[in-house]
Scaffold this motif. Structure first.
Motif, short mmCIF file in Angstrom:
data_model
loop_
_atom_site.label_atom_id
_atom_site.label_comp_id
_atom_site.label_asym_id
_atom_site.label_seq_id
_atom_site.Cartn_x
_atom_site.Cartn_y
_atom_site.Cartn_z
N CYS A 51 0.85 -1.19 0.00
CA CYS A 51 0.00 0.00 0.00
C CYS A 51 0.88 1.25 0.00
O CYS A 51 1.82 1.34 0.80
CB CYS A 51 -0.90 -0.01 1.23
SG CYS A 51 -2.02 1.42 1.28
N HIS A 53 0.23 4.00 1.18
CA HIS A 53 0.00 4.80 2.39
C HIS A 53 1.10 4.55 3.41
O HIS A 53 1.84 5.46 3.76
CB HIS A 53 -1.39 4.48 2.96
CG HIS A 53 -1.75 5.34 4.14
ND1 HIS A 53 -2.50 4.85 5.19
CD2 HIS A 53 -1.46 6.63 4.44
CE1 HIS A 53 -2.66 5.83 6.08
NE2 HIS A 53 -2.04 6.91 5.64
N PHE A 54 1.24 3.32 3.89
CA PHE A 54 2.24 3.00 4.91
C PHE A 54 3.23 1.93 4.46
O PHE A 54 3.95 1.38 5.29
CB PHE A 54 1.57 2.54 6.20
CG PHE A 54 1.06 3.66 7.08
CD1 PHE A 54 1.46 4.96 6.89
CD2 PHE A 54 0.18 3.38 8.12
CE1 PHE A 54 0.99 5.99 7.69
CE2 PHE A 54 -0.28 4.39 8.94
CZ PHE A 54 0.12 5.70 8.71
N VAL A 56 2.84 -1.14 3.62
CA VAL A 56 2.56 -2.46 4.18
C VAL A 56 1.71 -3.23 3.18
O VAL A 56 1.14 -2.64 2.25
CB VAL A 56 1.83 -2.35 5.55
CG1 VAL A 56 2.74 -1.69 6.57
CG2 VAL A 56 0.53 -1.57 5.40
N CYS A 75 -7.53 -1.69 0.75
CA CYS A 75 -6.49 -1.97 1.73
C CYS A 75 -7.16 -2.29 3.07
O CYS A 75 -8.06 -1.57 3.52
CB CYS A 75 -5.56 -0.77 1.88
SG CYS A 75 -4.27 -1.04 3.13
N HIS A 77 -6.03 -2.01 5.98
CA HIS A 77 -5.58 -1.21 7.14
C HIS A 77 -6.38 0.07 7.34
O HIS A 77 -6.87 0.32 8.43
CB HIS A 77 -4.08 -0.93 7.00
CG HIS A 77 -3.27 -2.18 6.90
ND1 HIS A 77 -3.03 -3.00 7.98
CD2 HIS A 77 -2.72 -2.79 5.82
CE1 HIS A 77 -2.34 -4.05 7.58
NE2 HIS A 77 -2.14 -3.95 6.27
N HIS A 78 -6.51 0.87 6.28
CA HIS A 78 -7.25 2.14 6.42
C HIS A 78 -8.23 2.32 5.27
O HIS A 78 -8.61 3.44 4.95
CB HIS A 78 -6.28 3.32 6.50
CG HIS A 78 -5.22 3.16 7.54
ND1 HIS A 78 -3.92 2.86 7.24
CD2 HIS A 78 -5.30 3.20 8.90
CE1 HIS A 78 -3.21 2.73 8.36
NE2 HIS A 78 -4.03 2.94 9.38
N SER A 79 -8.58 1.23 4.61
CA SER A 79 -9.68 1.19 3.63
C SER A 79 -9.47 2.01 2.36
O SER A 79 -10.45 2.42 1.73
CB SER A 79 -11.01 1.59 4.29
OG SER A 79 -11.25 0.77 5.41
N ALA A 80 -8.25 2.28 1.97
CA ALA A 80 -8.02 2.95 0.69
C ALA A 80 -8.55 2.05 -0.43
O ALA A 80 -8.40 0.82 -0.38
CB ALA A 80 -6.53 3.22 0.49
N PRO A 93 -6.79 7.49 2.42
CA PRO A 93 -5.72 8.37 2.88
C PRO A 93 -4.59 8.59 1.88
O PRO A 93 -3.80 9.50 2.07
CB PRO A 93 -5.22 7.68 4.15
CG PRO A 93 -5.60 6.25 3.99
CD PRO A 93 -6.89 6.25 3.21
#
Ligand code: FES
Length: 119
Positions: A51, A53-54, A56, A75, A77-80, A93
């Protein structure tokens, strides 16, 4: 992972197209890097499973990555949300960022990947 297809030099034979759920995903590894395969009908796309974003993996645990109606993957983790066809994040994000494409070739129903580190 299915090893039904003969690979060429500098390519990895990953699976058959029908091993990837239609409208869904399949995780794999190419040159020891996690990748994700996506399918909609006869179309197949591949991306590094990372991802933007981070940095991961997109899935929270080993296994499939969440997809929605054969159009986007999410994703864990934060739903991207990322489009199948170009890996662009359209919501979340990291909107505007994109997944790293994996060079793929489909021949006679077999999916082959180039080395993602050769990019
Ligand atoms: S790590 Fe993927 S959206 Fe945050």
């Amino acid at each position: 992972m299915t090893s039904c297809c003969p690979g060429r030099e500098a390519e990895a034979a990953l699976c058959r197209v029908e091993d990837i759920p239609d409208g869904g995903s399949l995780t794999a590894a190419v040159a020891a890097r996690p990748v994700i395969l996506l399918r909609r009908g006869d179309a197949v796309w591949g991306y590094l499973n990372r991802c933007p974003h981070f940095s991961v993996t997109l899935n929270a645990a080993r296994g499939t990555v969440l997809t929605y109606e054969g159009q986007v993957l999410m994703c864990a983790h934060h739903s991207a949300l990322f489009r199948f066809e170009d890996g662009l994040c359209i919501e979340g994000p990291c909107q505007g960022a994109a997944l790293d494409a994996l060079p793929l070739r489909v021949e006679e129903g077999c999916v082959y990947a180039g080395d993602p580190q050769a990019r």
